[in-house]
Scaffold this motif. Structure first.
Motif, PDB file in Angstrom:
ATOM      1  N   VAL A 101     -25.491  59.022  52.990  1.00  0.00           N
ATOM      2  CA  VAL A 101     -26.086  60.211  53.054  1.00  0.00           C
ATOM      3  C   VAL A 101     -25.651  61.087  53.964  1.00  0.00           C
ATOM      4  N   PHE A 102     -25.794  60.667  55.372  1.00  0.00           N
ATOM      5  CA  PHE A 102     -25.783  61.439  56.622  1.00  0.00           C
ATOM      6  C   PHE A 102     -24.458  61.413  57.359  1.00  0.00           C
ATOM      7  N   VAL A 103     -23.469  60.400  57.061  1.00  0.00           N
ATOM      8  CA  VAL A 103     -22.337  60.251  57.490  1.00  0.00           C
ATOM      9  C   VAL A 103     -21.205  60.525  56.309  1.00  0.00           C
ATOM     10  N   ASP A 104     -21.037  59.539  55.402  1.00  0.00           N
ATOM     11  CA  ASP A 104     -19.995  59.781  54.379  1.00  0.00           C
ATOM     12  C   ASP A 104     -20.074  61.083  53.501  1.00  0.00           C
ATOM     13  N   ALA A 105     -21.130  61.522  53.182  1.00  0.00           N
ATOM     14  CA  ALA A 105     -21.360  62.967  52.293  1.00  0.00           C
ATOM     15  C   ALA A 105     -21.607  64.059  53.463  1.00  0.00           C
ATOM     16  N   ASN A 106     -21.461  63.800  54.548  1.00  0.00           N
ATOM     17  CA  ASN A 106     -21.825  64.735  55.829  1.00  0.00           C
ATOM     18  C   ASN A 106     -20.624  66.033  55.506  1.00  0.00           C
ATOM     19  N   SER A 160     -30.299  57.997  64.580  1.00  0.00           N
ATOM     20  CA  SER A 160     -29.379  58.494  65.635  1.00  0.00           C
ATOM     21  C   SER A 160     -29.249  60.190  65.287  1.00  0.00           C
ATOM     22  N   TYR A 161     -29.257  60.684  66.540  1.00  0.00           N
ATOM     23  CA  TYR A 161     -29.177  62.052  66.364  1.00  0.00           C
ATOM     24  C   TYR A 161     -27.707  62.685  66.091  1.00  0.00           C
ATOM     25  N   LEU A 162     -26.637  61.724  66.551  1.00  0.00           N
ATOM     26  CA  LEU A 162     -25.443  62.456  66.401  1.00  0.00           C
ATOM     27  C   LEU A 162     -24.817  61.504  64.919  1.00  0.00           C
ATOM     28  N   LYS A 163     -25.617  60.386  64.734  1.00  0.00           N
ATOM     29  CA  LYS A 163     -25.334  59.856  63.338  1.00  0.00           C
ATOM     30  C   LYS A 163     -23.681  59.060  63.548  1.00  0.00           C
ATOM     31  N   ASP A 164     -23.861  58.465  64.819  1.00  0.00           N
ATOM     32  CA  ASP A 164     -22.489  57.541  65.261  1.00  0.00           C
ATOM     33  C   ASP A 164     -22.372  56.321  64.594  1.00  0.00           C
ATOM     34  N   ASP A 165     -21.615  55.398  65.011  1.00  0.00           N
ATOM     35  CA  ASP A 165     -21.397  54.070  64.545  1.00  0.00           C
ATOM     36  C   ASP A 165     -22.598  53.073  64.500  1.00  0.00           C
TER      37      ASP A 165
END
Length: 260
Positions: A101-106, A160-165
């Motif tokens: 939701v927050f990484v792939d579909a960002n 995670s605020y930055l939505k990193d790895d």
């Protein structure tokens, strides 16, 4: 047992010397000073020593900021709500669901932190994110940190605020983050034990290809609310400030003047 920051300053300065070696090339590009390119390894260590006082002051400031963030009531409440919502995710792999939701579909992969609300309201986590993410952004403002990660007592990064790895994954399995994993684990109380009011700990600088300078460092502290362990918060240092501290133009000039 984790050593205090004052006791670790020699180690940090030596680590900073290694960091300085990595950023000197960057410094030459930005400062256009031919003399910097002629610095020997001895001069690098000398430069780090010359910056020891400034480095200590900088680290002390960041330690105080980390303690303030971890003890802030708004951050504690957000950590509690995020953790509760995380535990209510029904997927077999909740971390994978969040990353989808927050990484792939960002829609803005270069600035994932700008995604506050999501259309999917099927999970409490998605609904609360619109509120909690803003609270974290407020907690980070006017600090020396650019990311905030929350870990549960199993070492899983549930926010995670930055939505990193790291987001949605166990810290133990994070590539190249062994120093961070060690500090996070040290902050998690043993099962049934009363959480200790530990001071923030610094991971030292670590190689990190995800940053513009190839290095990162974290201050880590427990989040304790009403005497109960809520999470471990890891705050990533703004490396631009670290570079400024380690590559002070006037220090380099003084070294050149004395023939270092």
């Amino acid at each position: 047992m984790l050593r205090s920051f004052t006791g670790r300053i020699v180690f940090v300065v030596l680590a900073s010397a290694l960091a300085l070696a990595a950023v000197l090339t960057f410094a030459t590009q930005r400062m256009a000073e031919e003399t910097v390119t002629d610095l020997s390894s001895e001069a690098i260590v000398t430069a780090a020593g010359a910056r020891a006082a400034a480095l200590q002051s900088w680290i002390d400031s960041l330690s105080s900021q980390a303690a303030a963030v971890a003890s802030a009531s708004a951050l504690q409440a957000s950590a509690r709500e995020f953790k509760s919502a995380w535990n209510q995710l029904l997927d077999d792999d909740p971390g994978a669901r969040l990353r989808q939701v927050f990484v792939d579909a960002n829609p803005n992969p270069q600035h994932r932190e700008e995604m506050v609300a999501v259309d999917d309201t099927s999970e409490r986590y998605f609904i609360y994110h619109a509120i909690g993410h803003k609270a974290v952004a407020s907690a980070l403002s006017d600090t020396g940190f650019d990311d905030l990660v929350l870990f549960d007592d199993n070492g899983r990064a549930f926010y995670s605020y930055l939505k990193d790895d790291l987001f949605g994954r166990r810290i133990a399995g994070a590539a190249g983050k062994s120093a961070l994993a060690d500090v996070v684990k040290a902050m998690i109380p043993a099962p049934g034990a009363k959480p200790a009011d530990l001071k923030p700990a610094f991971t030292s600088f670590m190689p990190d290809p995800s940053t513009s300078v190839g290095l990162s460092g974290y201050f880590v502290a427990p989040v304790i609310m009403e005497g109960r362990f809520v999470a471990v918060v890891a705050l990533r240092v703004k490396m631009a400030q670290a570079i400024k501290t380690l590559t002070d133009k006037h220090v380099v000039q003084r070294m050149t003047n004395v023939g270092v």
